[in-house]
Design a protein around this motif. Structure first.
Motif, PDB file in Angstrom:
ATOM      1  N   VAL A 125       0.847  -1.196   0.000  1.00 12.19           N
ATOM      2  CA  VAL A 125       0.000   0.000   0.000  1.00 12.19           C
ATOM      3  C   VAL A 125       0.885   1.250   0.000  1.00 12.19           C
ATOM      4  O   VAL A 125       2.085   1.176   0.215  1.00 12.19           O
ATOM      5  N   ASP A 126       0.246   2.395  -0.236  1.00 14.45           N
ATOM      6  CA  ASP A 126       0.913   3.686  -0.068  1.00 14.45           C
ATOM      7  C   ASP A 126       0.529   4.251   1.292  1.00 14.45           C
ATOM      8  O   ASP A 126      -0.491   3.862   1.874  1.00 14.45           O
ATOM      9  N   PHE A 127       1.333   5.183   1.795  1.00 16.59           N
ATOM     10  CA  PHE A 127       1.087   5.762   3.107  1.00 16.59           C
ATOM     11  C   PHE A 127       1.052   7.282   3.054  1.00 16.59           C
ATOM     12  O   PHE A 127       1.743   7.907   2.241  1.00 16.59           O
ATOM     13  N   SER A 128       0.281   7.836   3.974  1.00 18.55           N
ATOM     14  CA  SER A 128       0.326   9.262   4.211  1.00 18.55           C
ATOM     15  C   SER A 128       1.632   9.601   4.915  1.00 18.55           C
ATOM     16  O   SER A 128       2.431   8.719   5.235  1.00 18.55           O
ATOM     17  N   ASP A 129       1.834  10.876   5.196  1.00 16.85           N
ATOM     18  CA  ASP A 129       2.939  11.267   6.070  1.00 16.85           C
ATOM     19  C   ASP A 129       2.722  10.642   7.447  1.00 16.85           C
ATOM     20  O   ASP A 129       1.601  10.314   7.835  1.00 16.85           O
ATOM     21  N   GLY A 130       3.799  10.494   8.207  1.00 15.75           N
ATOM     22  CA  GLY A 130       3.690   9.928   9.543  1.00 15.75           C
ATOM     23  C   GLY A 130       3.049  10.889  10.529  1.00 15.75           C
ATOM     24  O   GLY A 130       3.142  12.109  10.376  1.00 15.75           O
ATOM     25  N   TYR A 131       2.402  10.317  11.553  1.00 14.88           N
ATOM     26  CA  TYR A 131       1.779  11.172  12.569  1.00 14.88           C
ATOM     27  C   TYR A 131       2.005  10.662  13.997  1.00 14.88           C
ATOM     28  O   TYR A 131       1.512  11.261  14.951  1.00 14.88           O
ATOM     29  N   LEU A 132       2.736   9.580  14.183  1.00 19.90           N
ATOM     30  CA  LEU A 132       3.098   9.072  15.510  1.00 19.90           C
ATOM     31  C   LEU A 132       4.411   8.306  15.407  1.00 19.90           C
ATOM     32  O   LEU A 132       4.672   7.660  14.393  1.00 19.90           O
ATOM     33  N   ALA A 133       5.208   8.366  16.456  1.00 20.08           N
ATOM     34  CA  ALA A 133       6.441   7.587  16.512  1.00 20.08           C
ATOM     35  C   ALA A 133       6.770   7.318  17.968  1.00 20.08           C
ATOM     36  O   ALA A 133       6.480   8.134  18.830  1.00 20.08           O
ATOM     37  N   GLY A 134       7.359   6.177  18.257  1.00 20.96           N
ATOM     38  CA  GLY A 134       7.610   5.955  19.673  1.00 20.96           C
ATOM     39  C   GLY A 134       8.257   4.658  20.089  1.00 20.96           C
ATOM     40  O   GLY A 134       9.255   4.246  19.519  1.00 20.96           O
ATOM     41  N   TYR A 135       7.658   3.981  21.080  1.00 20.54           N
ATOM     42  CA  TYR A 135       8.271   2.853  21.774  1.00 20.54           C
ATOM     43  C   TYR A 135       7.438   1.572  21.662  1.00 20.54           C
ATOM     44  O   TYR A 135       6.211   1.617  21.566  1.00 20.54           O
ATOM     45  N   LEU A 136       8.135   0.450  21.732  1.00 16.23           N
ATOM     46  CA  LEU A 136       7.532  -0.871  21.863  1.00 16.23           C
ATOM     47  C   LEU A 136       7.852  -1.375  23.266  1.00 16.23           C
ATOM     48  O   LEU A 136       8.887  -1.033  23.834  1.00 16.23           O
ATOM     49  N   THR A 137       6.977  -2.202  23.843  1.00 18.50           N
ATOM     50  CA  THR A 137       7.136  -2.608  25.245  1.00 18.50           C
ATOM     51  C   THR A 137       6.950  -4.105  25.428  1.00 18.50           C
ATOM     52  O   THR A 137       6.046  -4.708  24.837  1.00 18.50           O
ATOM     53  N   ILE A 138       7.801  -4.691  26.255  1.00 24.29           N
ATOM     54  CA  ILE A 138       7.638  -6.078  26.680  1.00 24.29           C
ATOM     55  C   ILE A 138       6.864  -6.065  27.990  1.00 24.29           C
ATOM     56  O   ILE A 138       7.282  -5.440  28.963  1.00 24.29           O
TER      57      ILE A 138
END
Length: 289
Positions: A125-138
């Motif tokens: 697919v194509d994507f819009s510009d990004g609007y969130l970025a961050g962390y992954l958690t165990i």
């Protein structure tokens, strides 16, 4: 031609004419025949955006018992859709693993579910510009014996199929036994019952599970290289351009900031999405799937 066969011939001709007329009428009412002026964004139904989402990734996108969707991504997309002139937005829940395919094959106009933008997903697919970025958690139980990501090896680690967490775990936790689930709720149920030893999900979604079940965050892992974006079928450049314009406006006038504070209270803010006169520091926690 005899008199006996003439009525049958006339009936056949009339039926054929009726069928052609019906086909022409139906074709005239379909979306594919809409002009660019009537349907500038190439939507399945002009004036309506059909959205594929996920019903259990609080606080990004989730559905109540009646099927009503809410969350940060949901409200942000509704705001952006309104900015581009479409107020009729219909959300439908999907398993995350099938969401992008359902957008790519034309079942939906857009995918909205904190979807991390990756090169692999861009092939579909194509994507819009990004609007969130961050962390992954165990996430684990207090008595699991897992105290950091280094302890994951040899343990059963839950992941939601098709997410960034699954991809990350396959690459970075080769000694863990990955157990795949269709959604977070089923994975957390397995964690509480002892079927898995830990679950790997996004930073924000852990909050509700920690509060509800007394679980513990083992480690937060930075994942700023795959910001979340809206997914659109390949080739629909007009829709992508419009969504990007709407996103830019929502960020610049402070709407994005208001929604972030509403849905992620107390969380550090990734200020690359703030109004330009408020940007100052490096990204901070939030996440994508």
């Amino acid at each position: 031609m005899t008199r006996r066969t003439l009525p049958a011939v006339l009936a056949t001709a009339a039926a054929a004419l009726l069928a052609l007329t019906a086909c022409g009428s139906a074709g005239g009412s379909t979306e594919s025949s809409s002009s660019p002026e009537e349907n500038p964004y190439g939507l399945i139904t002009p004036g309506e955006i059909r959205v594929a989402s996920v019903g259990d990734i609080k606080p990004y996108a989730f559905a109540d018992a009646e099927g009503n969707f809410s969350g940060f991504d949901i409200e942000l997309f509704q705001d952006v859709a309104s900015r581009i002139g479409v107020d009729d937005v219909v959300f439908t829940g999907q398993d995350f693993s099938s969401l992008l395919a359902s957008v790519a094959n034309g079942q939906f106009d857009v995918g909205v579910a904190a979807i991390g933008i990756t090169d692999e997903r861009k092939e579909t697919v194509d994507f819009s510009d990004g609007y969130l970025a961050g962390y992954l958690t165990i996430l684990s139980t207090p008595d699991s014996g897992i105290e950091s990501a280094d302890d994951i090896g040899g343990h059963r680690l839950g992941v939601v199929q098709g997410t960034l967490q699954e991809t990350y775990a396959m690459k970075n936790f080769p000694d863990a036994e990955l157990v795949r689930f269709p959604d977070n709720n089923s994975a957390i149920s397995a964690l509480n019952s002892g079927t898995v030893d830990a679950h790997f999900l996004d930073y924000e979604s852990t909050k509700a599970y920690i509060e509800q079940y007394g679980l513990v965050s083992v480690e937060d892992i930075p994942s700023f290289d795959a910001p979340a974006g809206f997914a659109v079928a390949k080739g629909n450049d007009a829709l992508i351009e419009a969504l990007n314009d709407g996103l830019g406006e929502a960020m610049e006038d402070g709407t994005w900031k208001e929604l972030y504070q509403k849905w992620f209270p107390g969380s550090p803010m990734p200020d690359q999405y703030l109004p330009s006169d408020e940007q100052s520091a490096s990204p901070s926690p939030s996440a994508s799937s």
